[in-house]
Motif scaffolding. Structure first.
Motif, PDB file in Angstrom:
ATOM      1  N   ILE A 147     -12.334   1.799  10.884  1.00  0.00           N
ATOM      2  CA  ILE A 147     -11.856   1.714   9.510  1.00  0.00           C
ATOM      3  C   ILE A 147     -10.440   2.302   9.510  1.00  0.00           C
ATOM      4  O   ILE A 147     -10.244   3.474   9.815  1.00  0.00           O
ATOM      5  N   MET A 148      -9.461   1.463   9.186  1.00  0.00           N
ATOM      6  CA  MET A 148      -8.060   1.878   9.210  1.00  0.00           C
ATOM      7  C   MET A 148      -7.547   2.025   7.782  1.00  0.00           C
ATOM      8  O   MET A 148      -7.929   1.256   6.901  1.00  0.00           O
ATOM      9  N   GLU A 149      -6.668   3.000   7.581  1.00  0.00           N
ATOM     10  CA  GLU A 149      -6.020   3.186   6.291  1.00  0.00           C
ATOM     11  C   GLU A 149      -4.542   3.444   6.545  1.00  0.00           C
ATOM     12  O   GLU A 149      -4.182   4.382   7.264  1.00  0.00           O
ATOM     13  N   LEU A 150      -3.701   2.579   6.002  1.00  0.00           N
ATOM     14  CA  LEU A 150      -2.254   2.689   6.150  1.00  0.00           C
ATOM     15  C   LEU A 150      -1.643   2.999   4.792  1.00  0.00           C
ATOM     16  O   LEU A 150      -1.941   2.335   3.808  1.00  0.00           O
ATOM     17  N   GLN A 151      -0.796   3.986   4.749  1.00  0.00           N
ATOM     18  CA  GLN A 151      -0.078   4.307   3.520  1.00  0.00           C
ATOM     19  C   GLN A 151       1.355   3.795   3.679  1.00  0.00           C
ATOM     20  O   GLN A 151       2.079   4.223   4.576  1.00  0.00           O
ATOM     21  N   LEU A 152       1.718   2.838   2.846  1.00  0.00           N
ATOM     22  CA  LEU A 152       3.044   2.229   2.878  1.00  0.00           C
ATOM     23  C   LEU A 152       3.809   2.677   1.654  1.00  0.00           C
ATOM     24  O   LEU A 152       3.259   2.770   0.562  1.00  0.00           O
ATOM     25  N   GLY A 153       5.081   2.962   1.847  1.00  0.00           N
ATOM     26  CA  GLY A 153       5.867   3.410   0.711  1.00  0.00           C
ATOM     27  C   GLY A 153       7.331   3.075   0.882  1.00  0.00           C
ATOM     28  O   GLY A 153       7.773   2.657   1.955  1.00  0.00           O
ATOM     29  N   PRO A 154       8.090   3.283  -0.166  1.00  0.00           N
ATOM     30  CA  PRO A 154       9.526   3.016  -0.101  1.00  0.00           C
ATOM     31  C   PRO A 154      10.195   3.961   0.879  1.00  0.00           C
ATOM     32  O   PRO A 154       9.667   5.033   1.181  1.00  0.00           O
ATOM     33  N   LYS A 155      11.362   3.570   1.395  1.00  0.00           N
ATOM     34  CA  LYS A 155      12.050   4.393   2.382  1.00  0.00           C
ATOM     35  C   LYS A 155      12.520   5.723   1.797  1.00  0.00           C
ATOM     36  O   LYS A 155      12.708   6.679   2.516  1.00  0.00           O
ATOM     37  N   THR A 156      12.675   5.784   0.490  1.00  0.00           N
ATOM     38  CA  THR A 156      13.053   7.038  -0.148  1.00  0.00           C
ATOM     39  C   THR A 156      11.806   7.761  -0.627  1.00  0.00           C
ATOM     40  O   THR A 156      10.749   7.173  -0.785  1.00  0.00           O
ATOM     41  N   THR A 157      11.951   9.035  -0.887  1.00  0.00           N
ATOM     42  CA  THR A 157      10.793   9.825  -1.317  1.00  0.00           C
ATOM     43  C   THR A 157      10.863  10.157  -2.803  1.00  0.00           C
ATOM     44  O   THR A 157      10.380  11.189  -3.224  1.00  0.00           O
ATOM     45  N   ASN A 158      11.462   9.271  -3.579  1.00  0.00           N
ATOM     46  CA  ASN A 158      11.526   9.554  -5.013  1.00  0.00           C
ATOM     47  C   ASN A 158      10.181   9.253  -5.669  1.00  0.00           C
ATOM     48  O   ASN A 158       9.161   9.205  -5.013  1.00  0.00           O
ATOM     49  N   THR A 159      10.179   9.008  -6.935  1.00  0.00           N
ATOM     50  CA  THR A 159       8.924   8.917  -7.684  1.00  0.00           C
ATOM     51  C   THR A 159       8.156   7.620  -7.477  1.00  0.00           C
ATOM     52  O   THR A 159       7.081   7.462  -8.043  1.00  0.00           O
ATOM     53  N   GLN A 160       8.660   6.691  -6.689  1.00  0.00           N
ATOM     54  CA  GLN A 160       7.965   5.430  -6.482  1.00  0.00           C
ATOM     55  C   GLN A 160       6.644   5.680  -5.753  1.00  0.00           C
ATOM     56  O   GLN A 160       6.563   6.492  -4.839  1.00  0.00           O
ATOM     57  N   ALA A 172     -13.562  -5.568  19.629  1.00  0.00           N
ATOM     58  CA  ALA A 172     -12.668  -6.520  20.304  1.00  0.00           C
ATOM     59  C   ALA A 172     -11.288  -6.541  19.647  1.00  0.00           C
ATOM     60  O   ALA A 172     -10.263  -6.533  20.333  1.00  0.00           O
ATOM     61  N   LYS A 173     -11.256  -6.542  18.320  1.00  0.00           N
ATOM     62  CA  LYS A 173      -9.972  -6.572  17.605  1.00  0.00           C
ATOM     63  C   LYS A 173      -9.201  -5.280  17.831  1.00  0.00           C
ATOM     64  O   LYS A 173      -7.989  -5.295  18.033  1.00  0.00           O
ATOM     65  N   LEU A 174      -9.908  -4.153  17.832  1.00  0.00           N
ATOM     66  CA  LEU A 174      -9.267  -2.873  18.088  1.00  0.00           C
ATOM     67  C   LEU A 174      -8.662  -2.856  19.492  1.00  0.00           C
ATOM     68  O   LEU A 174      -7.537  -2.408  19.693  1.00  0.00           O
ATOM     69  N   GLY A 175      -9.400  -3.360  20.466  1.00  0.00           N
ATOM     70  CA  GLY A 175      -8.888  -3.438  21.831  1.00  0.00           C
ATOM     71  C   GLY A 175      -7.636  -4.290  21.910  1.00  0.00           C
ATOM     72  O   GLY A 175      -6.675  -3.946  22.607  1.00  0.00           O
ATOM     73  N   SER A 176      -7.618  -5.396  21.178  1.00  0.00           N
ATOM     74  CA  SER A 176      -6.454  -6.279  21.153  1.00  0.00           C
ATOM     75  C   SER A 176      -5.244  -5.575  20.528  1.00  0.00           C
ATOM     76  O   SER A 176      -4.124  -5.668  21.039  1.00  0.00           O
ATOM     77  N   VAL A 177      -5.455  -4.857  19.431  1.00  0.00           N
ATOM     78  CA  VAL A 177      -4.371  -4.126  18.775  1.00  0.00           C
ATOM     79  C   VAL A 177      -3.825  -3.044  19.703  1.00  0.00           C
ATOM     80  O   VAL A 177      -2.605  -2.882  19.850  1.00  0.00           O
ATOM     81  N   LEU A 178      -4.708  -2.295  20.358  1.00  0.00           N
ATOM     82  CA  LEU A 178      -4.266  -1.244  21.272  1.00  0.00           C
ATOM     83  C   LEU A 178      -3.476  -1.826  22.442  1.00  0.00           C
ATOM     84  O   LEU A 178      -2.474  -1.250  22.870  1.00  0.00           O
ATOM     85  N   GLN A 179      -3.896  -2.983  22.958  1.00  0.00           N
ATOM     86  CA  GLN A 179      -3.161  -3.627  24.047  1.00  0.00           C
ATOM     87  C   GLN A 179      -1.785  -4.075  23.581  1.00  0.00           C
ATOM     88  O   GLN A 179      -0.796  -3.908  24.293  1.00  0.00           O
ATOM     89  N   THR A 180      -1.708  -4.615  22.375  1.00  0.00           N
ATOM     90  CA  THR A 180      -0.418  -5.033  21.831  1.00  0.00           C
ATOM     91  C   THR A 180       0.516  -3.839  21.680  1.00  0.00           C
ATOM     92  O   THR A 180       1.701  -3.920  22.006  1.00  0.00           O
TER      93      THR A 180
END
Length: 194
Positions: A147-160, A172-180
């Motif tokens: 179970i993956m959780e990615l936090q994406l945000g603006p390049k600045t650290t303002n109120t956005q 299998a998918k995890l193995g593929s991602v790790l190989q990549t």
């Protein structure tokens, strides 16, 4: 009166010039002009001599920034610049660069990254492995799932606000991602060694 780079030997004035260059070239303070820097720091220099000094300082900073030198690397670099018979720097100038780099290295690094990032950036990654205890099909029971959780945000650290993306991957998918990721690391390492 003609000045060469060695004549600009006052550590305080060189440091002021380096700070002005950093503010203009890396921190976006576009109102800092060559004329302003000359009048405030080296008013007795001719335009040509000041232009040469400015060019030399800008070039040295650019080399330090592009190599993302740590303090030890910058020390070696500045020492090599002091040993140059033509176009080298003095000990006082090297001291100004040392002080400047110690203060500004991280801030310039962040500014360069910020200027080269156009979209959201990856702020945080978290993950866990779950084992399925119930499933519609028997062969899915006890199968590990990432179970993956990615936090994406603006390049600045303002109120956005940041956006959170969650997804699952089977073994299998995890193995593929790790190989990549390993392939990417190998390519980056090859590029860095050239």
């Amino acid at each position: 009166m003609s000045h060469d780079f060695k004549m600009a030997d006052d550590t305080k004035n060189i440091l002021a010039l380096l700070n002005g260059i950093a503010k203009r070239n890396y921190y976006g303070e576009t109102d800092i002009t060559d004329e302003f820097l000359k009048q405030e720091i080296f008013p007795s220099f001719t335009d040509e001599d000041f232009s040469n000094l400015l060019s030399k300082c800008s070039s040295l900073i650019k080399s330090m920034v592009s190599a993302d030198m740590d303090l030890n690397q910058s020390e070696v670099y500045l020492t090599s610049q002091m040993k140059k018979p033509e176009g080298g720097i003095t000990e006082n100038q090297a001291n100004a660069f040392r002080k400047f780099w110690k203060i500004h290295k991280n801030k310039i690094h962040e500014a360069v990254i910020s200027h080269s990032t156009w979209n959201n950036t990856l702020k945080h990654v978290s993950w866990r492995i779950d084992i399925q205890s119930q499933a519609r099909h028997i062969d899915q029971i006890n199968a590990p799932t990432a179970i993956m959780e990615l936090q994406l945000g603006p390049k600045t650290t303002n109120t956005q606000k940041s956006e959170v993306v969650r997804f699952e991957m089977d073994e299998a998918k995890l193995g593929s991602v790790l190989q990549t990721m390993q392939d990417i690391e190998n390519e980056v390492n090859k590029y860095c060694q050239q």
